[in-house]
Design an enzyme around this catalytic site. Structure first.
Site, PDB file in Angstrom:
ATOM      1  N   PHE A 137      37.881 100.099  80.840  1.00 62.90           N
ATOM      2  CA  PHE A 137      39.297 100.427  80.938  1.00 62.90           C
ATOM      3  C   PHE A 137      39.683 101.366  79.792  1.00 62.90           C
ATOM      4  O   PHE A 137      39.187 101.214  78.672  1.00 62.90           O
ATOM      5  CB  PHE A 137      40.137  99.145  80.884  1.00 62.90           C
ATOM      6  CG  PHE A 137      41.565  99.358  81.270  1.00 62.90           C
ATOM      7  CD1 PHE A 137      41.916  99.510  82.598  1.00 62.90           C
ATOM      8  CD2 PHE A 137      42.558  99.435  80.311  1.00 62.90           C
ATOM      9  CE1 PHE A 137      43.240  99.716  82.966  1.00 62.90           C
ATOM     10  CE2 PHE A 137      43.881  99.650  80.666  1.00 62.90           C
ATOM     11  CZ  PHE A 137      44.221  99.789  81.999  1.00 62.90           C
ATOM     12  N   ASP A 214      36.481  91.507  77.224  1.00 62.21           N
ATOM     13  CA  ASP A 214      37.812  91.741  77.757  1.00 62.21           C
ATOM     14  C   ASP A 214      37.926  90.891  79.021  1.00 62.21           C
ATOM     15  O   ASP A 214      37.188  91.091  79.987  1.00 62.21           O
ATOM     16  CB  ASP A 214      37.989  93.233  78.076  1.00 62.21           C
ATOM     17  CG  ASP A 214      39.360  93.572  78.627  1.00 62.21           C
ATOM     18  OD1 ASP A 214      39.988  92.703  79.258  1.00 62.21           O
ATOM     19  OD2 ASP A 214      39.807  94.722  78.450  1.00 62.21           O
ATOM     20  N   TYR A 239      49.614  88.776  82.396  1.00 60.03           N
ATOM     21  CA  TYR A 239      50.510  89.175  83.478  1.00 60.03           C
ATOM     22  C   TYR A 239      49.779  89.386  84.807  1.00 60.03           C
ATOM     23  O   TYR A 239      50.409  89.713  85.806  1.00 60.03           O
ATOM     24  CB  TYR A 239      51.290  90.447  83.124  1.00 60.03           C
ATOM     25  CG  TYR A 239      50.469  91.572  82.539  1.00 60.03           C
ATOM     26  CD1 TYR A 239      49.706  92.399  83.344  1.00 60.03           C
ATOM     27  CD2 TYR A 239      50.462  91.801  81.175  1.00 60.03           C
ATOM     28  CE1 TYR A 239      48.948  93.428  82.815  1.00 60.03           C
ATOM     29  CE2 TYR A 239      49.716  92.824  80.617  1.00 60.03           C
ATOM     30  CZ  TYR A 239      48.959  93.634  81.444  1.00 60.03           C
ATOM     31  OH  TYR A 239      48.200  94.647  80.896  1.00 60.03           O
ATOM     32  N   LYS A 240      48.472  89.180  84.839  1.00 58.20           N
ATOM     33  CA  LYS A 240      47.721  89.309  86.089  1.00 58.20           C
ATOM     34  C   LYS A 240      47.610  87.930  86.733  1.00 58.20           C
ATOM     35  O   LYS A 240      48.553  87.446  87.346  1.00 58.20           O
ATOM     36  CB  LYS A 240      46.362  89.937  85.821  1.00 58.20           C
ATOM     37  CG  LYS A 240      46.431  91.342  85.201  1.00 58.20           C
ATOM     38  CD  LYS A 240      45.051  91.926  84.996  1.00 58.20           C
ATOM     39  CE  LYS A 240      45.078  93.233  84.220  1.00 58.20           C
ATOM     40  NZ  LYS A 240      45.813  94.303  84.911  1.00 58.20           N
ATOM     41  N   ARG A 388      42.383  99.063  95.568  1.00 52.06           N
ATOM     42  CA  ARG A 388      41.962  97.722  95.173  1.00 52.06           C
ATOM     43  C   ARG A 388      42.780  96.695  95.946  1.00 52.06           C
ATOM     44  O   ARG A 388      44.017  96.777  95.988  1.00 52.06           O
ATOM     45  CB  ARG A 388      42.162  97.496  93.668  1.00 52.06           C
ATOM     46  CG  ARG A 388      41.319  98.373  92.787  1.00 52.06           C
ATOM     47  CD  ARG A 388      41.398  97.956  91.334  1.00 52.06           C
ATOM     48  NE  ARG A 388      42.769  97.868  90.843  1.00 52.06           N
ATOM     49  CZ  ARG A 388      43.093  97.531  89.595  1.00 52.06           C
ATOM     50  NH1 ARG A 388      42.149  97.256  88.717  1.00 52.06           N
ATOM     51  NH2 ARG A 388      44.357  97.484  89.220  1.00 52.06           N
TER      52      ARG A 388
END
Length: 414
Positions: A137, A214, A239-240, A388
């Site tokens: 990322f 991560d 927040y995922k 995705r």
């Protein structure tokens, strides 16, 4: 080419199979815990932003009315001072396989990665290299480049298979006695490839280096055992799959063996050994509080607590089983409905090698995504041509998954 009759038969069979899976789903009752989204037929982006729980408005109102509005500053002594550590312990217990005293909630993912990466870079002056995946990322890569520039260290890049992700052999090929830290993602944000965390961690330790993971795309959806696997440090967002809401703070794990030894670079008053001494010099705390810097974002820690309740009630292994079922169904739907249209599967086919999302590719997917969003089907687009399908297990049904794939097909045909 499949004619319309054959297509309708396949649609019916897929939806019937999805309804049967939902009927047998032991976690299906939790679907009603999430707030309705009027106009949305399929939300397939829970791997980017989890849906809010239905009780969030009352939870926030009670906080304003009582904890903040009535108790006022007394709430710092009564609960808020300890909240970053208590909530960290809970995330560690529910999602990370981490004993208490090793996880803390604070800052953003970027800030916490920087703190730990910079601390690891300074741990042993004889080690002069940082290792990171070339396709990781952007935040992770940019921070590694910044730390290397600050310290004069050399960056070593791993270039893995774009679908299967980083392997143990990839890591062994680049680590050496010069390696200070290896930083990798547990689940690849693009393909969803699931890295072999225990084996890679062992390979890094065999070289004498530190290992940082991560966990942004795995915390709350993939079981892990950070303590048992000897992980040195890890960072993840909330927040995922932890549904903390936009901008909710991140968490950091620092193995107890490194506490009081590694020294993070942002020396704020909250990480001081005596936070209220207001002394002339900085003396860091010797426990997990050493990773804090400034005043914790208490309000932003509220929403995730309800999701942790659901994960704890369900059990992370059951969440993983539902995740595998959803992604397996998405792959089946891809095979039947999308592959004949020239769509490519950009995720591992084997569920053992896959996290919580499935990525598919087609040159027209940027325009397809815009059309889907306008019609209430919400996946996300990833450059250059990937969609995705982010299937958050507690808030996503099997029927919703099939509905989303069929909408991709129809939009692509159009």
């Amino acid at each position: 080419m499949t004619d319309l009759h054959d297509s309708a038969v396949l649609d019916s069979a897929l939806l019937e199979h999805a309804r049967a899976l939902d009927a047998a789903d032991p976690l299906s009752a939790h679907l009603d815990a999430f707030a309705d989204a009027p106009g949305v037929d399929a939300y397939l982006d829970g791997n980017s932003l989890g849906r809010p729980l239905r009780d969030i408005p009352e939870r926030l109102a009670a906080f304003v009315r009582e904890d903040w509005g009535t108790r006022l500053i007394r709430s710092w002594d009564e609960q808020w001072m300890a909240l970053p550590m208590e909530l960290g312990d809970r995330i560690g217990r529910v999602a990370l396989g981490a004993a208490s005293g090793q996880t803390v909630v604070a800052d953003s993912t970027s800030v916490l990665i920087y703190k730990l990466m910079r601390a690891a870079a300074a741990a042993d002056p004889t080690r002069t290299e940082l290792v990171i995946e070339a396709g990781n990322f952007p935040t992770d890569r940019f921070l590694a480049e910044g730390v290397a520039a600050e310290t004069g260290m050399t960056l070593r890049w791993i270039e893995p298979d774009p679908v299967l992700g980083v392997s143990v052999a990839d890591v062994v090929a680049v680590v050496s006695e010069r390696t200070a830290l290896v930083s990798l993602s547990h689940v690849d944000y693009r393909s969803g490839a699931l890295a072999d965390m225990p084996a890679i961690t062992d390979a890094v330790h065999a070289s004498g280096a530190l290992m940082m993971w991560d966990l942004c795309h795995s915390a709350g959806v993939v079981p892990m055992h950070l303590d048992a696997w000897g992980v040195d440090m890890a960072v993840g967002c909330t927040y995922k799959y932890l549904n903390g809401g936009p901008g909710s703070p991140a968490f950091a794990y620092l193995n107890r063996a490194h506490q009081g030894t590694l020294r993070q670079p942002i020396q704020g008053w909250w990480s001081a050994a005596d936070i209220f001494a207001m002394g002339p010099e900085y003396v860091p705390a010797g426990d997990i509080r050493q990773l804090l810097s400034g005043t914790p974002p208490v309000t932003s820690m509220l929403a995730m607590q309800g999701m942790l309740d659901l994960i704890e009630e369900s059990g992370i292994d059951a969440v993983r089983a539902k995740s595998r079922s959803l992604t397996d169904l998405a792959v089946r739907a891809f095979d039947e409905q999308l592959a004949p249209l020239g769509v490519r599967l950009l995720s591992p086919r084997d569920a053992d090698l896959r996290g919580g999302h499935v990525t598919i590719g087609h040159p027209d997917f940027r325009e397809v995504t815009q059309k889907l969003w306008a019609e209430g089907v919400i996946p996300d687009f990833r450059f250059p041509d990937g969609i995705r399908l982010g299937l958050s297990p507690l808030s996503t049904s099997h029927v919703e998954t099939v509905t989303g794939v069929l909408a991709v097909r129809d939009a692509l045909r159009a």
